[in-house]
Design a protein around this motif. Structure first.
Motif, mmCIF file in Angstrom:
data_model
loop_
_atom_site.group_PDB
_atom_site.id
_atom_site.type_symbol
_atom_site.label_atom_id
_atom_site.label_comp_id
_atom_site.label_asym_id
_atom_site.label_seq_id
_atom_site.Cartn_x
_atom_site.Cartn_y
_atom_site.Cartn_z
ATOM 1 N N LEU A 45 -4.448 0.303 -0.913
ATOM 2 C CA LEU A 45 -4.304 0.050 -2.350
ATOM 3 C C LEU A 45 -4.537 -1.402 -2.754
ATOM 4 O O LEU A 45 -4.561 -1.691 -3.958
ATOM 5 N N HIS A 46 -4.731 -2.303 -1.796
ATOM 6 C CA HIS A 46 -4.921 -3.707 -2.205
ATOM 7 C C HIS A 46 -5.582 -4.517 -1.103
ATOM 8 O O HIS A 46 -4.934 -4.905 -0.123
ATOM 9 N N SER A 135 -8.785 -2.284 -9.364
ATOM 10 C CA SER A 135 -7.538 -2.633 -10.023
ATOM 11 C C SER A 135 -7.738 -3.973 -10.732
ATOM 12 O O SER A 135 -8.760 -4.642 -10.530
ATOM 13 N N ASP A 202 0.732 -1.539 -12.350
ATOM 14 C CA ASP A 202 1.110 -1.980 -11.012
ATOM 15 C C ASP A 202 2.276 -2.946 -11.149
ATOM 16 O O ASP A 202 2.158 -3.995 -11.788
ATOM 17 N N THR A 228 1.536 -1.667 -5.721
ATOM 18 C CA THR A 228 0.417 -1.539 -4.784
ATOM 19 C C THR A 228 0.637 -2.294 -3.482
ATOM 20 O O THR A 228 0.131 -1.874 -2.438
ATOM 21 N N GLY A 296 -0.753 -0.905 1.350
ATOM 22 C CA GLY A 296 -1.279 -1.905 0.413
ATOM 23 C C GLY A 296 -1.332 -3.231 1.137
ATOM 24 O O GLY A 296 -0.568 -4.152 0.859
ATOM 25 N N ALA A 340 -1.589 7.605 -1.602
ATOM 26 C CA ALA A 340 -2.422 6.721 -2.427
ATOM 27 C C ALA A 340 -3.412 7.525 -3.259
ATOM 28 O O ALA A 340 -3.616 7.250 -4.448
#
Length: 358
Positions: A45-46, A135, A202, A228, A296, A340
């Motif tokens: 996620l990141h 994002s 987020d 995240t 993340g 996710a």
């Protein structure tokens, strides 16, 4: 295919891989009891490679850093969220909305330079390829005109944080100067707009007060609460981490907390190892539930990765350790990808192809 349809296709891929295996090589020891299992695929996620390329001058072909093309493949990555990060010090007057457009162009250049990455909004998942998602990290610039967020959501942005390290006109920050507010009135309207447009807020960088302000807004939209790249504060007492009550609220909302690999967020010190990461996983799963923990990593975000998780190629080692400690393969797959994908596929009730969090 809609973004929601693409996420459903990716979920099908992860389920198939769980049963049938996948063509990519894996790293790490086999689970207790013998027999090597098929690799567990990852949706992260990141991953901060856009920051490295856009602001730090790294080559877009991703030949260095934690998340190189080869380490992503070796790590069995299936999907990756690339943040449009707007640093608080991007300009003397602060970041501008046009900076978000410039970083998005850099992300498109990164994807074009790396054949293993599928284009943004690709119509379908492909074996051996990594799906890309967007994002925005630090959306304070949108206080100038919150309606401008609509066009970024239309381009595929799925997750948006109202601030980064400093307070903004939208929200106070977990690491900003002490403030007498959480979400400002403008910030509340911004969050309402994000949810209505089909994206998610987020909470990884917002203050505890802003988190509390967001909870009823998210509930009113049937939206999952997502962090995240934040860990459990009870294990590592850092303001960027989540309290147990926040983890419980994330779980009740159907959301996820993405496990961050930055050592100070893992164990509170500058050095951590896989055992420390496992302690975070144990606590987050116990408090939020196994359906509400994800990956993340924060790779390439200036982090100090734990020993044994030096780059993206090490994710199979983490999966193997979880299996050795007795976690079911089904639960490992949830943490590594399915949770996710569930939140990436969220849409408001009534939206075409929409789904409610489960």
């Amino acid at each position: 295919m809609s973004a929601g349809g693409r996420v459903r296709a990716l979920l099908a891929v992860t389920c198939a891989a769980s049963t049938l295996g996948a063509p990519r090589p894996t790293r790490g020891d086999p689970p207790a009891g013998g027999g090597r299992e098929p690799p567990v695929q990852v949706v992260d996620l990141h991953v901060d490679v856009p920051w490295q390329v856009h602001f730090k001058g790294r080559d877009p072909r991703l030949g260095e850093g934690h998340a190189r093309s080869d380490t992503l493949v070796a790590g069995n990555y299936l999907g990756i969220v690339l943040p449009i990060y707007l640093p608080d010090r991007a300009r003397p007057e602060g970041p501008q909305i046009e900076d978000a457009s410039a970083v998005l162009a850099t992300i498109e250049a990164i994807i074009a330079a790396n054949p293993v990455l599928l284009p943004l909004g690709a119509a379908r998942a492909e074996p051996g390829k990594i799906s890309t998602f967007l994002s925005i990290e630090g959306a304070g610039a949108f206080a100038e005109d919150i309606a401008q967020i609509d066009r970024f959501i239309a381009r595929g942005v799925r997750l948006i944080s109202p601030n980064h390290a400093k307070n903004t006109r939208l929200s106070s920050s977990a690491t900003g100067e002490p403030a007498a507010f959480g979400l400002t009135e403008l910030g509340k309207r911004f969050c309402e707009r994000v949810y209505a447009q089909g994206a998610l807020i987020d909470v990884s960088h917002i203050s505890d007060a802003a988190f509390a302000d967001l909870v009823p807004i998210a509930a009113a939209h049937g939206a999952p609460i997502v962090a995240t790249h934040s860990n459990a504060r009870a294990v590592a007492n850092r303001p960027r981490n989540l309290t147990d009550e926040q983890l419980r609220l994330i779980g009740r909302s159907g959301g996820v907390a993405g496990l961050n690999f930055h050592a100070p967020f893992v164990n509170g010190t500058s050095e951590a190892d896989l055992d420390d990461v496992l302690a975070q996983v144990d606590h987050m799963v116990r408090v939020a539930g196994v359906d509400h923990v994800a990956i993340g990593s924060d790779f390439d975000g200036g982090i100090l990765p734990p020993k044994g998780l030096d780059d993206a190629s090490a994710l199979p080692a983490l999966a193997a350790r979880l299996r050795q400690r007795g976690m079911s393969r089904e639960d490992v797959v949830k943490i590594f990808s399915q949770n996710a994908l569930r939140i990436l596929g969220w849409r408001p009730a009534g939206a075409r192809g929409g789904q409610q969090p489960r």
